[in-house]
Structures are given as structure tokens and as C-alpha cells.
Design a protein around this motif. Structure first.
Motif, short mmCIF file in Angstrom:
data_model
loop_
_atom_site.label_atom_id
_atom_site.label_comp_id
_atom_site.label_asym_id
_atom_site.label_seq_id
_atom_site.Cartn_x
_atom_site.Cartn_y
_atom_site.Cartn_z
N ILE A 122 0.83 -1.21 0.00
CA ILE A 122 0.00 0.00 0.00
C ILE A 122 0.86 1.26 0.00
N PHE A 123 1.83 1.34 0.90
CA PHE A 123 2.60 2.56 1.10
C PHE A 123 3.55 2.82 -0.07
N ALA A 124 3.93 4.10 -0.21
CA ALA A 124 4.97 4.44 -1.17
C ALA A 124 6.29 3.79 -0.79
N ARG A 125 6.53 3.69 0.52
CA ARG A 125 7.73 3.03 1.04
C ARG A 125 7.47 2.62 2.47
N VAL A 126 8.00 1.47 2.86
CA VAL A 126 7.96 1.05 4.26
C VAL A 126 9.25 0.31 4.57
N GLY A 127 9.88 0.68 5.69
CA GLY A 127 11.14 0.07 6.08
C GLY A 127 10.95 -1.19 6.90
N ARG A 128 12.03 -1.64 7.50
CA ARG A 128 12.01 -2.89 8.25
C ARG A 128 11.30 -2.72 9.58
N ASP A 129 10.76 -3.81 10.07
CA ASP A 129 10.19 -3.90 11.42
C ASP A 129 9.10 -2.85 11.69
N ASN A 143 0.28 7.52 -0.14
CA ASN A 143 1.16 8.66 0.11
C ASN A 143 1.89 8.57 1.45
N MET A 144 1.98 7.36 2.00
CA MET A 144 2.73 7.14 3.23
C MET A 144 4.17 6.75 2.89
N ASP A 145 5.14 7.46 3.48
CA ASP A 145 6.56 7.17 3.33
C ASP A 145 7.10 6.86 4.72
N VAL A 146 7.39 5.59 4.98
CA VAL A 146 7.66 5.13 6.35
C VAL A 146 9.04 4.47 6.40
N GLY A 147 9.87 4.90 7.36
CA GLY A 147 11.22 4.37 7.50
C GLY A 147 11.28 3.11 8.33
N ASP A 148 12.48 2.81 8.83
CA ASP A 148 12.72 1.62 9.64
C ASP A 148 12.23 1.82 11.07
N ASP A 149 11.76 0.74 11.68
CA ASP A 149 11.47 0.70 13.12
C ASP A 149 10.45 1.75 13.55
N VAL A 150 9.51 2.04 12.69
CA VAL A 150 8.45 3.00 13.02
C VAL A 150 7.34 2.26 13.75
N VAL A 151 6.77 2.91 14.78
CA VAL A 151 5.68 2.33 15.56
C VAL A 151 4.48 3.27 15.51
N ILE A 152 3.31 2.70 15.18
CA ILE A 152 2.05 3.45 15.20
C ILE A 152 1.09 2.72 16.12
N HIS A 153 0.60 3.42 17.11
CA HIS A 153 -0.27 2.79 18.10
C HIS A 153 -1.74 2.89 17.68
N ARG A 154 -2.64 2.54 18.59
CA ARG A 154 -4.06 2.37 18.26
C ARG A 154 -4.77 3.69 17.96
N ASN A 155 -5.79 3.57 17.09
CA ASN A 155 -6.75 4.64 16.85
C ASN A 155 -6.10 5.94 16.38
N VAL A 156 -5.14 5.80 15.49
CA VAL A 156 -4.42 6.95 14.92
C VAL A 156 -5.05 7.30 13.57
N GLY A 162 -2.01 14.50 1.23
CA GLY A 162 -0.95 15.37 0.74
C GLY A 162 0.44 14.81 1.00
N GLY A 163 0.53 13.67 1.67
CA GLY A 163 1.81 13.02 1.93
C GLY A 163 2.25 13.13 3.37
N ILE A 164 2.64 12.01 3.95
CA ILE A 164 3.19 11.97 5.31
C ILE A 164 4.48 11.17 5.28
N GLU A 165 5.54 11.72 5.89
CA GLU A 165 6.80 11.01 6.07
C GLU A 165 6.98 10.70 7.55
N LEU A 166 7.21 9.43 7.87
CA LEU A 166 7.56 9.00 9.22
C LEU A 166 8.95 8.39 9.13
N HIS A 167 9.95 9.11 9.61
CA HIS A 167 11.33 8.65 9.44
C HIS A 167 11.72 7.64 10.52
N ASP A 168 12.90 7.05 10.35
CA ASP A 168 13.34 5.92 11.17
C ASP A 168 13.11 6.17 12.66
N GLY A 169 12.50 5.18 13.30
CA GLY A 169 12.35 5.23 14.74
C GLY A 169 11.28 6.17 15.24
#
Length: 316
Positions: A122-129, A143-156, A162-169
Motif C-alpha cells: 500500500i505505502f509508497a515506502r515502508v522500512g524494516r520492522d 502517500n505514506m513514506d515510512v522508515g525503519d522501526d516505526v511504531v504506530i499505536h491504536r486509533n491513529v 498530501g503526503g506523510i513522512e515518518l522517518h526511522d524510529g
């Protein structure tokens, strides 16, 4: 060192889950796969314990709602959505959302690996773990750009139109809302898209909100219930409504624990100038607000964080 500990389950169950994920990922990678068909069969088995054809004969309303071609998503009604791209990921978002409502989705040893497989498609990019807990909502997903070791908890809520970047960790706590679009205060249909960037090791804590175009630097933190419209510098801790930086972490400049090399600094990182979702409106949106007459005290309190230009509007 992580503060989490390993948890084991029955080896036979773990093996069955692993086989399911391996088969699902292989089929999703195959361009010949009928994604809506695969998803409806998977949901029929997961939710009703039978194949889709049998369910359709016995309970047609229940069966028809398992096929993504028979449901609509909010994103499909918006001009900013790339329909061709969305139709590719729509069945997978349907599977993600539907499984979350079942015991399988509430089971971390099944739900988290399933979301990891789906994110890869689904995502444009997703890293490890990548670790995502249940009941997370996306606008379009692609339009999600997600790095390594990213954590997303419940009900977010991740409004990635327009694009979201979540960088490593990066860590996103429960009930956080991250936006990447904004509405004009004068004309609701006047929508501006701005990419929102969350840096390495940044933490967005419980029920905080980040508005479109904000840049949260490496190792920064947004406090509980805070509302961010702007930027947070490296190691900064922003609190309040609206958020202002009230503390800075005691850490050597340029050092982000567990990371090396260049990262995200809001002072130098490129900011999204904004793109119009609706061509009927001018770009950029002209200034549409002013301070109340004679309110010098209010004027003196601004800006609270590194500001962004107009428009200043509501989200959603």
C-alpha cells in the motif's frame, strides 16, 4: 536496548500464521492476482469460516460487503485522490480495516505481521520492522513514506492525502492525528495539500494533533493533547494549544540516540509550499484572517512555533 520482551505462542499456531502471511504476500506481489477477489475470499474465511460463494448464497448482504468493489471509501469522493492509484490499494485497505474488527486483528501476533505485509503493498515506502497496532485510519495509504522501526499505536488518523513522512524510529502514540491538507477559512472547498514530516526518533504522544506542512525534527517530542501548527526543532519538546517549545532534551547537538548521519532539522529541511486540490481556487490562497481590532496582546504572543503561511483552516 528495547524495553519490550518477547512473547511466545503455540508453535503450530505460529507456523500456520507464518504460512498464511507468506502465501498472501506472494499472491499480492503477483500482478495477475485479482486483489478484490483475494480479499473477499480471505475475509469470508476469517469472518464467517466459509468460502465466499457459500456465504453469498446464504447471506448475500454480508457477502457483498466483503468485496471492495461493493463499498466506497471517503477518499473516493475527493478531487485530490488519484483514482487509478487508489483502486490498486483499496482492496488492501478494505482487508486491513475489516480484519481489525475481528479477533484476528486484535491479536498482535497476527494483526501486526498482517499489517506489515499490507503496508508493503500500500505505502509508497515502508522500512524494516514496521509495527502498527489496530484501528489506524489512512486517507489514501499510497502517500505514506515510512522508515525503519516505526511504531504506530491504536486509533491513529494518518491523513496522507498530501503526503506523510515518518522517518526511522518515529513513534506515534494512541489517538494522534496527523494531517496533510488544510481548508480555507472562507471557502471549505478551497483545499491545500502540504506534506507533513516527522523526523527520526521523534515522538508524538497521546491525542496530539499535527497540522499540514509541519516538520517535526529528529529527536523532538509533541506532548499529550498538544496542537502543532508549525515546526519543532531538533530535541525540542512542544506543549500546549497551540504548541510552543518549552523544553529541549539534554543531548549533544546533532546526536540522535540510535541513529547516525544527516537527518531532519526543521530549520534546513525543505518545506512543502502546498498544492491545490481544487483547481477552482487560486494558488496560493491569499491571507484571509486578521487579529481582532486593538488586540495588541494577542499580536505580541505570536508566533508560538516556527510558523507556516496561510491558509489557517480546519481539517477534515
Amino acid at each position: 536496548m528495547t524495553w519490550l520482551k518477547p512473547v511466545d505462542i503455540d508453535p503450530r499456531a505460529q507456523s500456520s500464521y507464518a504460512d498464511f502471511f507468506s502465501d498472501l504476500e506472494a499472491r499480492l506481489r503477483d500482478p495477475a492476482t485479482d486483489r478484490p477477489g483475494l480479499v473477499r475470499e480471505t475475509l469470508a474465511q476469517a469472518m464467517y469460516g466459509r468460502d465466499y460463494a457459500a456465504l453469498l448464497a446464504d447471506a448475500p448482504l454480508a457477502a457483498l460487503n466483503l468485496d471492495s468493489r461493493n463499498v466506497t471509501f471517503e477518499a473516493e469522493y475527493y478531487m485530490a485522490t488519484d483514482d487509478a492509484r487508489f483502486q490498486q490499494v483499496k482492496p488492501l485497505l478494505h482487508l486491513w480495516k475489516s480484519i481489525d474488527l475481528t479477533p484476528l486483528g486484535q491479536n498482535p501476533v497476527f494483526g501486526i505481521p498482517l499489517r506489515r505485509v499490507l503496508a508493503g503493498q500500500i505505502f509508497a515506502r515502508v522500512g524494516r520492522d514496521f509495527k502498527c497496532w489496530q484501528n489506524v485510519e489512512f486517507s489514501v495509504g499510497y502517500n505514506m513514506d515510512v522508515g525503519d522501526d516505526v511504531v504506530i499505536h491504536r486509533n491513529v488518523l494518518l491523513d496522507d492525502i498530501g503526503g506523510i513522512e515518518l522517518h526511522d524510529g518515529a513513534s506515534v502514540s494512541d489517538y494522534v492525528n496527523i494531517y496533510s491538507h488544510t481548508h480555507s477559512v472562507l471557502d471549505g472547498p478551497d483545499v491545500t495539500l502540504r506534506r507533513t514530516v516527522i523526523g527520526r526518533g521523534a515522538r508524538l504522544t497521546y491525542h496530539s494533533t499535527i497540522l499540514a506542512g509541519s516538520v517535526v525534527s529528529d529527536d523532538a517530542m509533541l506532548a499529550t493533547h498538544a496542537l502543532l501548527r508549525g515546526d519543532i526543532p531538533p530535541r525540542g519538546i512542544a506543549m500546549g494549544l497551540p504548541a510552543r517549545v518549552t523544553r529541549v532534551k539534554v543531548r549533544p547537538p546533532g546526536v540522535v540516540e540510535g541513529f547516525s548521519g544527516p537527518g531532519i532539522d526543521s530549520a534546513t529541511h525543505p518545506h512543502d509550499a502546498g498544492r491545490k486540490a481544487n483547481p477552482q481556487f487560486p494558488a496560493p490562497t491569499p491571507n484571509q484572517t486578521r487579529l481582532p481590532d486593538g488586540d495588541a496582546a494577542l499580536d505580541a504572543r505570536l508566533p508560538l512555533v516556527q510558523p507556516m503561511p496561510e491558509p489557517v483552516g480546519g481539517e477534515g
